[in-house]
Scaffold this active site. Structure first.
Site, PDB file in Angstrom:
ATOM      1  N   HIS A  35       6.374  28.103  50.867  1.00 40.36           N
ATOM      2  CA  HIS A  35       6.573  29.516  51.167  1.00 40.36           C
ATOM      3  C   HIS A  35       8.035  29.853  50.837  1.00 40.36           C
ATOM      4  CE1 HIS A  35       2.962  30.014  54.159  1.00 40.36           C
ATOM      5  NE2 HIS A  35       2.610  29.430  53.028  1.00 40.36           N
ATOM      6  N   GLU A  50      10.350  31.237  52.552  1.00 42.56           N
ATOM      7  CA  GLU A  50      11.311  30.882  53.605  1.00 42.56           C
ATOM      8  C   GLU A  50      11.661  29.399  53.568  1.00 42.56           C
ATOM      9  OE1 GLU A  50       8.398  32.516  53.982  1.00 42.56           O
ATOM     10  OE2 GLU A  50       8.433  33.849  55.711  1.00 42.56           O
ATOM     11  N   CYS A  65       5.132  32.929  58.770  1.00 41.23           N
ATOM     12  CA  CYS A  65       3.940  32.279  59.315  1.00 41.23           C
ATOM     13  C   CYS A  65       4.376  31.225  60.335  1.00 41.23           C
ATOM     14  CB  CYS A  65       3.119  31.639  58.191  1.00 41.23           C
ATOM     15  SG  CYS A  65       3.787  30.062  57.610  1.00 41.23           S
ATOM     16  N   CYS A  74       6.717  28.544  58.877  1.00 41.49           N
ATOM     17  CA  CYS A  74       8.083  28.997  58.574  1.00 41.49           C
ATOM     18  C   CYS A  74       8.851  29.338  59.845  1.00 41.49           C
ATOM     19  CB  CYS A  74       8.029  30.174  57.618  1.00 41.49           C
ATOM     20  SG  CYS A  74       7.339  29.722  56.005  1.00 41.49           S
TER      21      CYS A  74
END
Lengths: 189, 189
Positions: free
Chosen positions: B79, B81, B114, B117
């Site tokens: 992701h 992040e 999410c 993260c």
């Protein structure tokens, strides 16, 4: 200049440590590998007291393994579970292990996953989570597992991920306890 | 043979896209970079509609950036992040951005993190989280954010991590909406 690339490498001892062709049919046999990796990681001075493996649940062989590399790689993301999941996805060339045509897989970890790793296993497509030591065992030596709640496990269940807790818990918790006794660093953010 | 190494590389356009020396004093200016990265990632065909950056909150300059690489790298962990946090830690050579002697840092993300993260930012040592689009905006186009609860944000607050939500939300949500309109893949585990 800011970096644009990261290389993540398992310690050299890991490949020799794993019996890649040996099926581990029981959860206990699979957990023995995860616990062995955790202990060897501390003894080898390559990271924290955590090990994990991704197993194919049809062949019962390990697909990939991971050890905690937070301190050695100066990277807080590199918990054992994250390393194992990333290597499993790279080995199979798929971002989800639940892709059509693939056998079901389990994430086996020497300690209950933290919030980050619990999220990662959801996105990884593993169908089963098998844990050794408990969150309480980790907390007892000072490791924070983050915002994981009963509702988090209900979330896994609702998406069809089976969970087995406390597999060989005593042996798994002993690795944590020995780490504390040896004054191992407790590295929370 | 199972793999023992992973290499994570930002798309080539990213380094040219970022004005590394330009201070972004306001949260809105910082978010413009994260949103710009998200949009450029889709337009460049290099990943999903998410961008993130780690900023030094004293110099107000970006330390590292990330874009979603799940599909392009076949790695569900990547992701935006996570990529930004790992690169920030690598750039600074520290597994925690909260280490003595370092300035405080913010994680700026084009969409609420999410579960994975959110855990990762806790372990990263960032002192602030700034989000653009909301969880509801992501869910509307089919992305699952996982087991994140009000208690998860309370957990951040209890550890001194400040949170700013809905910074430039409309612009951030528009990237998601445009991604759906273009039939972009929704890749949950």
């Amino acid at each position: 200049m800011p970096l644009s690339e990261i290389r993540i490498t398992l310690p050299a001892w890991v490949e020799r440590f794993v019996a890649w062709q040996e099926p581990c049919v029981s959860a206990e046999a699979r957990m023995a590998l995860a616990i062995g990796l955790a202990r060897a990681n501390v003894e080898g001075g390559t990271g924290g007291p955590f090990g994990a493996a991704v197993f194919d649940l049809v062949t019962h062989r390990p697909v990939a393994v991971g050890v905690n590399l937070v301190q050695s790689a100066q990277n807080a993301v590199l918990h054992a579970e994250i390393v194992a999941l990333m290597l499993a996805q790279a080995t199979l060339g798929r971002y989800t292990l639940n892709a059509p045509g693939l056998n079901p897989h389990a994430l086996v970890t020497s300690c209950e996953p933290c919030a980050m790793c619990l999220g990662a296993l959801l996105w990884s497509g593993v169908r089963e989570l098998e844990c050794g030591a408990t969150r309480a065992d980790a907390a007892r030596i000072g490791f924070d597992e983050g915002p994981v709640f009963a509702a988090s496990y209900a979330y896994l269940a609702a998406r069809g991920v089976g969970v087995r807790l406390e597999v060989r818990r005593a042996a798994a918790a002993a690795v944590l306890e020995d780490y504390r006794q040896s004054d191992g660093t407790i590295y929370n953010g």
